[in-house]
Design an enzyme around this catalytic site. Sequence first.
Site, PDB file in Angstrom:
ATOM      1  N   HIS A   5       3.626 -12.266  -5.093  1.00 54.65           N
ATOM      2  CA  HIS A   5       2.177 -13.221  -4.797  1.00 54.65           C
ATOM      3  C   HIS A   5       1.864 -14.367  -4.679  1.00 54.65           C
ATOM      4  CE1 HIS A   5      -1.745 -11.606  -2.205  1.00 54.65           C
ATOM      5  NE2 HIS A   5      -0.681 -10.938  -2.648  1.00 54.65           N
ATOM      6  N   ASP A  55      -1.294  -9.398   8.619  1.00 55.33           N
ATOM      7  CA  ASP A  55      -1.007  -8.797   7.050  1.00 55.33           C
ATOM      8  C   ASP A  55      -0.226  -7.970   7.421  1.00 55.33           C
ATOM      9  OD1 ASP A  55      -2.040  -7.675   4.868  1.00 55.33           O
ATOM     10  OD2 ASP A  55      -3.278  -7.299   4.372  1.00 55.33           O
ATOM     11  N   TYR A  59       0.293 -17.895  -3.085  1.00 48.71           N
ATOM     12  CA  TYR A  59      -0.491 -18.540  -1.945  1.00 48.71           C
ATOM     13  C   TYR A  59      -0.277 -19.703  -1.297  1.00 48.71           C
ATOM     14  CZ  TYR A  59      -3.265 -14.811  -1.809  1.00 48.71           C
ATOM     15  OH  TYR A  59      -4.173 -13.126  -1.971  1.00 48.71           O
ATOM     16  N   HIS A  71      -0.788  -2.474  -4.519  1.00 47.84           N
ATOM     17  CA  HIS A  71       0.321  -3.165  -5.611  1.00 47.84           C
ATOM     18  C   HIS A  71       0.628  -2.302  -6.996  1.00 47.84           C
ATOM     19  CE1 HIS A  71      -0.121  -6.752  -2.755  1.00 47.84           C
ATOM     20  NE2 HIS A  71      -1.176  -6.528  -2.661  1.00 47.84           N
ATOM     21  N   GLU A 102       5.602 -12.723   1.276  1.00 53.18           N
ATOM     22  CA  GLU A 102       6.033 -11.507   0.315  1.00 53.18           C
ATOM     23  C   GLU A 102       6.855 -10.312   0.772  1.00 53.18           C
ATOM     24  OE1 GLU A 102       2.079  -9.081  -1.008  1.00 53.18           O
ATOM     25  OE2 GLU A 102       1.725 -10.826   0.811  1.00 53.18           O
ATOM     26  N   ARG A 126       1.142  -1.218  -0.204  1.00 53.95           N
ATOM     27  CA  ARG A 126       0.013  -0.137  -0.217  1.00 53.95           C
ATOM     28  C   ARG A 126       0.791   1.537   0.141  1.00 53.95           C
ATOM     29  NH1 ARG A 126      -3.156  -4.493   1.962  1.00 53.95           N
ATOM     30  NH2 ARG A 126      -5.006  -3.860   1.972  1.00 53.95           N
TER      31      ARG A 126
HETATM   32  C1  BGC Z   1      -1.954  -7.110   1.249  1.00 57.04           C
HETATM   33  C2  BGC Z   1      -3.300  -7.198   1.592  1.00 57.04           C
HETATM   34  C3  BGC Z   1      -4.304  -8.069   0.372  1.00 57.04           C
HETATM   35  C4  BGC Z   1      -3.470  -8.721  -0.577  1.00 57.04           C
HETATM   36  C5  BGC Z   1      -4.403  -9.021  -2.137  1.00 57.04           C
HETATM   37  C6  BGC Z   1      -1.494  -8.829   0.655  1.00 57.04           C
HETATM   38  O1  BGC Z   1      -0.295  -8.547  -0.145  1.00 57.04           O
HETATM   39  O2  BGC Z   1      -1.694  -7.254   2.864  1.00 57.04           O
HETATM   40  O3  BGC Z   1      -4.158  -6.881   2.506  1.00 57.04           O
HETATM   41  O4  BGC Z   1      -6.010  -8.322   1.181  1.00 57.04           O
HETATM   42  O5  BGC Z   1      -2.579  -8.387  -0.527  1.00 57.04           O
HETATM   43  O6  BGC Z   1      -5.031  -7.624  -2.440  1.00 57.04           O
END
Ligand code: BGC
Length: 344
Positions: free
Chosen positions: A172, A243, A174, A100, A309, A75
């Site tokens: 990103h 987070d 998962y 992002h 990340e 952010r």
């Molecule tokens: C953020 C989360 C977000 C996710 C998907 C992560 O990198 O920290 O807050 O919801 O990405 O956008």
Amino acid sequence: MSFEKGLFDGFETYTLKNKNGMEVTILSIGASVISALVPDRDGKKRDVVLGYGSAKGYLNTDAYFGAVCGRFAFRIADASVEISGKEYKLTCNEGNYTIHGGSENPCAMTEFDYKSNTDNSVTLTRFLPDGENGFPGNMTIDVTYTLSDENGIRISYFATSDKDTVINLSNHTYFNLDGHASGSVEGHIMTMNADTFAPIDENIMFYGKVVPVTPVFDFRKPKEIGRDINSGDHQLELAGGYDHAWTVRTNGKTPVACTEVYCPESGINLTVKTNSPIVHLYTGNYLPGNNTAGKDGTVYVKRGGFCLETGFYSNCVKFPELGMGFLKKDEVFDYETEFKFDVK
Ligand code: BGC
């Protein structure tokens, strides 16, 4: 070792295989990791990364499955940033902030170009024009994925800009080490070699203070990801889970092992090594997201995967004293992270 190009709904894919049969596939959209087949303790291969069932998912993602986020991952508060004394207004794509990289042609949702490959690596490249999403500087980003015979996937980031700008590149993916469709990862056991972490505010925004780990953020000894996750801790409630970023004990050059995650069911153990100064754990608190069409018909559950990340702290450019997230004209951004799989 082998390298093979393929297609996924008409978009290019690149598959690397090693001598153990470990196999990782990258999609041109977002340079995303769309599958990683890893042998479990019985030698059976499990796909340990979450993904979409079609390219449409990757083109319009809000979960950012597998993608490289840029030019600024995480952010930026108020969708604005000051660079070399000048204020830049950015696109705002969530709340009142930028996430992002903003809404115009996000790196994560657009195609990278194929640049080169060897028998165990592929390099993809992406050009980001000056002014896009409000950021200054024509930027070129090269991302190289390298698969080793020791079951490691190394991601190397290399970027330059022709004006002073900001940068934060991260992947990103998962993971679910029990297999991508196996439900919650709360039973996975995590170790984080970190004494300090970065608290957040109600926008999940880092506000410039790095503090010693509190008990729920203390993973210096192995602990189930879910052990404290529903404890009512205020920091966890702000994000519906983890987070948050932890500080990596690195000199910025030599990669160090910052995090380990072990899945008792499969026996698969993931070690993350990086030369980035932080690692951000996101426990899939907003899964499945807007697009619920996961691969193999899976609808992912909340906390059905975790992301580790690497990069710089979210919103760090609002705190220049941290010395993170800025890239000078013609300076080279050069970081790497390895995700290595073993069995126990
Ligand atoms: C953020 C989360 C977000 C996710 C998907 C992560 O990198 O920290 O807050 O919801 O990405 O956008």
